[in-house]
Design an enzyme around this catalytic site. Structure first.
Site, mmCIF file in Angstrom:
data_model
loop_
_atom_site.group_PDB
_atom_site.id
_atom_site.type_symbol
_atom_site.label_atom_id
_atom_site.label_comp_id
_atom_site.label_asym_id
_atom_site.label_seq_id
_atom_site.Cartn_x
_atom_site.Cartn_y
_atom_site.Cartn_z
ATOM 1 N N CYS A 19 0.833 -1.194 0.000
ATOM 2 C CA CYS A 19 0.000 0.000 0.000
ATOM 3 C C CYS A 19 0.869 1.246 0.000
ATOM 4 C CB CYS A 19 -0.912 0.050 1.233
ATOM 5 S SG CYS A 19 -2.159 -1.248 1.278
ATOM 6 N N CYS A 253 12.876 -2.789 4.807
ATOM 7 C CA CYS A 253 12.675 -3.751 3.726
ATOM 8 C C CYS A 253 13.624 -3.460 2.567
ATOM 9 C CB CYS A 253 11.227 -3.695 3.249
ATOM 10 S SG CYS A 253 10.906 -4.743 1.817
ATOM 11 N N SER A 300 11.152 -2.310 -14.094
ATOM 12 C CA SER A 300 11.913 -2.375 -12.846
ATOM 13 C C SER A 300 13.371 -2.772 -13.033
ATOM 14 C CB SER A 300 11.234 -3.345 -11.876
ATOM 15 O OG SER A 300 11.025 -4.593 -12.488
ATOM 16 N N ASP A 362 17.043 -8.260 -14.871
ATOM 17 C CA ASP A 362 15.750 -8.130 -14.197
ATOM 18 C C ASP A 362 16.007 -7.942 -12.711
ATOM 19 O OD1 ASP A 362 13.041 -7.962 -13.877
ATOM 20 O OD2 ASP A 362 12.594 -10.025 -14.473
ATOM 21 N N CYS A 450 16.009 -5.661 6.554
ATOM 22 C CA CYS A 450 15.415 -6.993 6.671
ATOM 23 C C CYS A 450 15.735 -7.780 5.406
ATOM 24 C CB CYS A 450 13.899 -6.880 6.852
ATOM 25 S SG CYS A 450 13.038 -8.477 6.854
ATOM 26 N N CYS A 453 13.364 -12.516 3.150
ATOM 27 C CA CYS A 453 13.002 -13.219 1.919
ATOM 28 C C CYS A 453 14.193 -13.936 1.297
ATOM 29 C CB CYS A 453 12.369 -12.261 0.919
ATOM 30 S SG CYS A 453 13.361 -10.804 0.525
#
EC number: 2.4.2.14
Length: 485
Positions: A19, A253, A300, A362, A450, A453
Site C-alpha cells: 500500500c 525492507c 523495474s 531483471d 530486513c 526473503c
C-alpha cells in the site's frame, strides 16, 4: 469474481507492494494535494484508493475500487473540504479486494472520531482479531488494519495519543500508519520495515508520504524520515515527536530498493536510483559474460541494466518495449489467455536482438515462469544467446510484513539451485546478486535492513510459523521521549 488477468500474467512473478499512504495538515487544498500524491504512489497499490478529510470537526470520505484516476475527479474532490486529509492506495495483503476493505477507515469512539491509513501487515492479526471479537468487537472488513481502530476504541486511556500508544503495544509486524482526528494528524512507524517520510510545503503545510516522489509531485520539501519507533503529532500548536521505543533497531525492507519504490525516490535515506545502478554494476563485475548488448526487463530492471552496461562497457538498448495499456483489462483468467500474457505486455525489438549475445537484467525471479517466457520471447526474436542477470539474491522465503509473496513452496529458488533454474528458464547463463555482496554495498547500514526473503530469518515472529526458522525480537515496552520543534 473478476481478476486482473493481464496485470498478473507479467507481474505475477514479482512480490506485490502492499500500500501507499499520504497525510496532509494545514493546506486549504489538502484533498486535492492528497489525490496528486496518491497518483505518485500508484505503483504501491492499484486495487483501490481513498481519501478522508476533516472540515469543521466533520469527517468527509471518498473511497473506490480501481486506480486513483478511476476514483477521484473534480466532483468527488469537492466533497472533501478541509485543510487536513489522509489518503491510501491499496494492494491487498490481508483481506479481500473489495470496496469495504478500501482505506482510509473511519470510526467513532467515546471521545471522538478517527481515520486511519496503513502501509504494512500485522503478523499477529488473527489472534488480535479473535481476542477482540471474544470481547464483543464487531468487524466490518477483512482487513488487518481494522484491528487498530478497535484497539484504540477499547483502550482505557482518554487522550488520543495514549490510545495510539496502547494500541501499538499490541501490534506486531510492519506498520507505517497515518491517523486523522478532528484536530490532529499523527504518523506512526514500527521497526521501519516500510518507509514513511515527512516534508513541508512553502505555506507551512506538513506532509507525510510513503515515498519522497509523492512530496516532489506536490512541491513539498523533504525534511526527514519518520524514525523507527516514532510517533509524529501535528496540530495547531506545531509538531511533536514522541519516541515509543528507545533505540529501536530498524529493520528496513531491502525490496524497497530492489523493486517497490520509484527510482526517483529517496528511501531509508538512500537514493533508489543509485542503489539499483550499483546492483547492476556489481553484477557486471562479479558475473561477467561476453555479450553484444544489454537490455532490461521493463520497467523495474532498467536502472540496474544501465549500471551493468556502463560497467561492462557494452551498449544498453531497449530490446523489450512494455505496453502500459492492457493492465486494467478485467476478464476471467484462462490458461489460453495467460499463455499470451507476456506477448501482450512485452514486445521484442528484433533489430536490437537478432543475431546478438544478449544480457537481460531483471530485478528478481520469484516463480520462474515469467522469466522462462521472456527468454523464449527473446530467442524467438533471433537472439543468439540469452544471459539472465538478476539484481537481487535468490528469494527463498515468503514475506509476512506487508508484501504479497507466494508460499515458500512456490518460490523457485527454494526448490532449485542456480543451474537448475537456468535450465528451467532456458537461458544460456544465469547469475544472481550475492547476499553478502548486497550487504557490503549497504556498508554500515547493512544491519538495519530486513533480508528475511533471502534468508528465512524473520526479525518479528509471524503467527503459525515454525519458531526454529526465525528470529524473534523481544522488549516491546514503550517509553516516552518528547521533542518539540
Amino acid at each position: 469474481k473478476t481478476t486482473n488477468t493481464f496485470a498478473s500474467v507479467n507481474d505475477d512473478e514479482k512480490p506485490r507492494e502492499e500500500c501507499g499512504v499520504v497525510g496532509i495538515y494545514g493546506d486549504p487544498e489538502a484533498s486535492r494535494l492528497c489525490s496528486l500524491a496518491l497518483h505518485a504512489l500508484q505503483h504501491r497499490g492499484q486495487e483501490g484508493a481513498g481519501i478522508v478529510a476533516v472540515h469543521d470537526n466533520l469527517f468527509h470520505q471518498v473511497n473506490g475500487v480501481g486506480l486513483v484516476s478511476d476514483v477521484f475527479n473534480e466532483a468527488k474532490l469537492s466533497e472533501l473540504p478541509g485543510s487536513c486529509a489522509i489518503g491510501h492506495v491499496r494492494y491487498s495483503t490481508a483481506g479481500h479486494s473489495k470496496l469495504v476493505n478500501v482505506q482510509p477507515f473511519v470510526a467513532g469512539y467515546r471521545f471522538g472520531s478517527v481515520a486511519v491509513a496503513h502501509n504494512g501487515n500485522f503478523v499477529n492479526y488473527r489472534s488480535l482479531r479473535a481476542k477482540l471479537e471474544d470481547n464483543g468487537s464487531i468487524f466490518n472488513t477483512t482487513s488487518d488494519t481494522e484491528v487498530v481502530l478497535h484497539l484504540i476504541a477499547t483502550s482505557k486511556h482518554r487522550p488520543f495519543l495514549l490510545r495510539v500508544v496502547d494500541a501499538c503495544e499490541n501490534l506486531k509486524g510492519a506498520y507505517s500508519l497515518v491517523f486523522l482526528t478532528e484536530d490532529k494528524l499523527v504518523a506512526v512507524r514500527d521497526f521501519g520495515f516500510r518507509p514513511l517520510v515527512m516534508g513541508r510545503r512553502k505555506n507551512g503545510a506538513v506532509v507525510f508520504a510513503s515515498e519522497t516522489c509523492a512530496l516532489d509531485l506536490i512541491d513539498a520539501t523533504y525534511e526527514r524520515e519518520v524514525n523507527p519507533g516514532e510517533v509524529v503529532v501535528v496540530d495547531h500548536t506545531g509538531i511533536q515527536s514522541l519516541c515509543l521505543v528507545t533505540h529501536q533497531e530498524p529493520k528496513q525492507c531491502i525490496f524497497e530498493h530492489i523493486y517497490f519504490a520509484l527510482p526517483n525516490s529517496v528511501v531509508f535515506g538512500r537514493s533508489v536510483y543509485e542503489s539499483r545502478r550499483k546492483f547492476g554494476e556489481i553484477l557486471a563485475t562479479e558475473s561477467p559474460v561476453e555479450c553484444d548488448v544489454v537490455i532490461a526487463v521493463p520497467d523495474s530492471g532498467v536502472v540496474a541494466a544501465l549500471g551493468y552496461a556502463a560497467k561492462a562497457g557494452v551498449p544498453f538498448q531497449q530490446g523489450l518495449i512494455r505496453s502500459h495499456h492492457v493492465g486494467r483489462t478485467f476478464i476471467e483468467p484462462s490458461q489460453k489467455i495467460r499463455d499470451f500474457g507476456v506477448k501482450l505486455k512485452l514486445f521484442p525489438v528484433r533489430g536490437v536482438l537478432e543475431g546478438k549475445r544478449v544480457v537481460v537484467v531483471d530485478d528478481s525471479i520469484v516463480r520462474g515462469t515469467t522469466s522462462s517466457k521472456i527468454v523464449r520471447l527473446i530467442k524467438e526474436a533471433g537472439a543468439k544467446e540469452v544471459h539472465m542477470r538478476i539484481a537481487c539474491p535468490p528469494i527463498v522465503a515468503s514475506c509476512y510484513y506487508g508484501v504479497d509473496t507466494p508460499s515458500k513452496e512456490e518460490l523457485i529458488s527454494n526448490r532449485m539451485d542456480v543451474e537448475e533454474i537456468r535450465k528451467f528458464i532456458g537461458s544460456d547463463s544465469l547469475a544472481f546478486l550475492p547476499l553478502d555482496t548486497l550487504k557490503s554495498l549497504l556498508e554500515d547500514d547493512a544491519p538495519n535492513y530486513c533480508y528475511a526473503c533471502f534468508s528465512g530469518k524473520y526479525p518479528v515472529q509471524p503467527e503459525n510459523l515454525n519458531p526454529t526458522a526465525s528470529m524473534s525480537l523481544t522488549g516491546t515496552m514503550f517509553q516516552w521521549q518528547f521533542e518539540t520543534y
